[in-house]
Design a protein around this motif. Structure first.
Motif, mmCIF file in Angstrom:
data_model
loop_
_atom_site.group_PDB
_atom_site.id
_atom_site.type_symbol
_atom_site.label_atom_id
_atom_site.label_comp_id
_atom_site.label_asym_id
_atom_site.label_seq_id
_atom_site.Cartn_x
_atom_site.Cartn_y
_atom_site.Cartn_z
ATOM 1 N N PHE A 90 0.829 -1.205 0.000
ATOM 2 C CA PHE A 90 0.000 0.000 0.000
ATOM 3 C C PHE A 90 0.868 1.262 0.000
ATOM 4 N N VAL A 91 1.898 1.297 0.854
ATOM 5 C CA VAL A 91 2.796 2.461 0.929
ATOM 6 C C VAL A 91 3.523 2.650 -0.397
ATOM 7 N N PHE A 92 3.970 1.549 -1.001
ATOM 8 C CA PHE A 92 4.687 1.633 -2.279
ATOM 9 C C PHE A 92 3.786 2.193 -3.374
ATOM 10 N N ILE A 93 2.550 1.682 -3.455
ATOM 11 C CA ILE A 93 1.609 2.155 -4.476
ATOM 12 C C ILE A 93 1.284 3.630 -4.266
ATOM 13 N N LEU A 94 1.063 4.024 -3.011
ATOM 14 C CA LEU A 94 0.759 5.422 -2.711
ATOM 15 C C LEU A 94 1.931 6.327 -3.076
ATOM 16 N N THR A 95 3.163 5.868 -2.796
ATOM 17 C CA THR A 95 4.349 6.643 -3.142
ATOM 18 C C THR A 95 4.466 6.800 -4.655
ATOM 19 N N ALA A 96 4.245 5.714 -5.380
ATOM 20 C CA ALA A 96 4.320 5.771 -6.842
ATOM 21 C C ALA A 96 3.246 6.708 -7.404
ATOM 22 N N TYR A 97 2.051 6.674 -6.809
ATOM 23 C CA TYR A 97 0.959 7.536 -7.271
ATOM 24 C C TYR A 97 1.281 9.006 -7.026
ATOM 25 N N ARG A 98 1.839 9.295 -5.850
ATOM 26 C CA ARG A 98 2.184 10.685 -5.552
ATOM 27 C C ARG A 98 3.273 11.189 -6.484
ATOM 28 N N LEU A 99 4.215 10.313 -6.848
ATOM 29 C CA LEU A 99 5.250 10.707 -7.801
ATOM 30 C C LEU A 99 4.626 11.041 -9.148
ATOM 31 N N TRP A 100 3.734 10.172 -9.611
ATOM 32 C CA TRP A 100 3.129 10.354 -10.924
ATOM 33 C C TRP A 100 2.207 11.566 -10.966
ATOM 34 N N ALA A 101 1.450 11.771 -9.907
ATOM 35 C CA ALA A 101 0.415 12.803 -9.920
ATOM 36 C C ALA A 101 0.853 14.136 -9.320
ATOM 37 N N GLY A 102 1.694 14.094 -8.297
ATOM 38 C CA GLY A 102 1.961 15.319 -7.562
ATOM 39 C C GLY A 102 3.302 15.967 -7.799
ATOM 40 N N VAL A 103 4.287 15.210 -8.267
ATOM 41 C CA VAL A 103 5.631 15.774 -8.438
ATOM 42 C C VAL A 103 5.732 16.451 -9.796
ATOM 43 N N ARG A 104 6.059 17.722 -9.803
ATOM 44 C CA ARG A 104 6.027 18.508 -11.031
ATOM 45 C C ARG A 104 7.322 19.273 -11.276
ATOM 46 N N LEU A 105 8.440 18.750 -10.784
ATOM 47 C CA LEU A 105 9.711 19.458 -10.943
ATOM 48 C C LEU A 105 10.115 19.592 -12.408
ATOM 49 N N SER A 106 9.900 18.558 -13.200
ATOM 50 C CA SER A 106 10.276 18.631 -14.611
ATOM 51 C C SER A 106 9.429 19.670 -15.343
ATOM 52 N N GLN A 107 8.156 19.786 -14.971
ATOM 53 C CA GLN A 107 7.298 20.801 -15.572
ATOM 54 C C GLN A 107 7.755 22.201 -15.169
ATOM 55 N N CYS A 108 8.141 22.345 -13.907
ATOM 56 C CA CYS A 108 8.624 23.645 -13.436
ATOM 57 C C CYS A 108 9.902 24.036 -14.150
#
Length: 213
Positions: free
Chosen positions: A67-85
């Motif tokens: 569960f923690v791994f899936i949630l971490t992967a989801y947050r990376l995919w959905a919430g991390v926007r450094l490349s866009q910035c």
């Protein structure tokens, strides 16, 4: 970086250093999450090898680890926007705005989404923006009371860098349709620049900012 007085721009930020700090913060966040996953996997396996019989209590940590791994992967995919910035910062200069007011905060699965007003003293008509920390952090960064650096075109979106903490937030108009007239009047050059920076659409490659809000 020296302290800034209200209404006065602090020293110009070093974009490369800011991005380096934020990638490091992201790496630390990932390391902490993966450490939790590793502990949840290793401990029950070690107990089982030591002779403990397989049971629900040994299986439960493995389920939690998944569960923690899936949630971490989801947050990376959905919430991390450094490349866009980074893309926005490559196409727009930083401009200092003397007023940043947080209006509200919405909890989502991948990070907190803030509604903010970014304006310059003496000017009116600043659009309401949504902002999300580009590294996936949830807390509102300190230091915005004295203003912040902004890169982009607020009719389309952009990036905000907070002096002092060097927090990077990805910006999106709170009401995309409401600013349609501004974008239509922007002119071909501004529209082309927004396309190059990847802020010419309501939704980027990642989910809508307000999921869960």
């Amino acid at each position: 970086m020296s302290e800034s007085r209200p209404g006065r721009a602090p020293e110009t930020v070093d974009v490369e250093q800011v991005m380096k700090e934020n990638y490091l913060a992201l790496a630390k966040l990932l390391a902490s999450r993966l450490t939790v996953v590793a502990v949840l996997v290793v401990v029950p396996m070690a107990l089982n090898r030591a002779g403990s019989s397989a049971s629900f209590f040994l299986t439960l940590p493995l389920v939690a680890a998944m569960f923690v791994f899936i949630l971490t992967a989801y947050r990376l995919w959905a919430g991390v926007r450094l490349s866009q910035c980074r893309k926005v910062l490559n196409h727009y200069p930083l401009e200092f705005h003397t007023r940043v007011v947080k209006k509200s905060s919405h909890w989502t699965d991948y990070g907190n989404v803030f509604e903010v007003k970014i304006s310059t003293r003496g000017e009116h008509g600043a659009p309401l923006m949504k902002a999300i920390n580009a590294t996936g952090r949830r807390r509102w960064p300190e230091g915005t009371e004295n203003g912040a650096w902004v890169s982009g075109d607020l009719a389309f979106g952009g990036v905000m860098i907070v002096p002092g903490s060097n927090a990077v937030l990805f910006l999106n108009p709170a009401d995309w349709d409401k600013l349609a007239a501004r974008r239509e009047q922007a002119g071909a050059e501004r529209v082309a620049r927004a396309e190059q920076a990847g802020i010419n659409k309501r939704n980027w490659r990642k989910p809508v900012l307000l999921w869960g809000g």
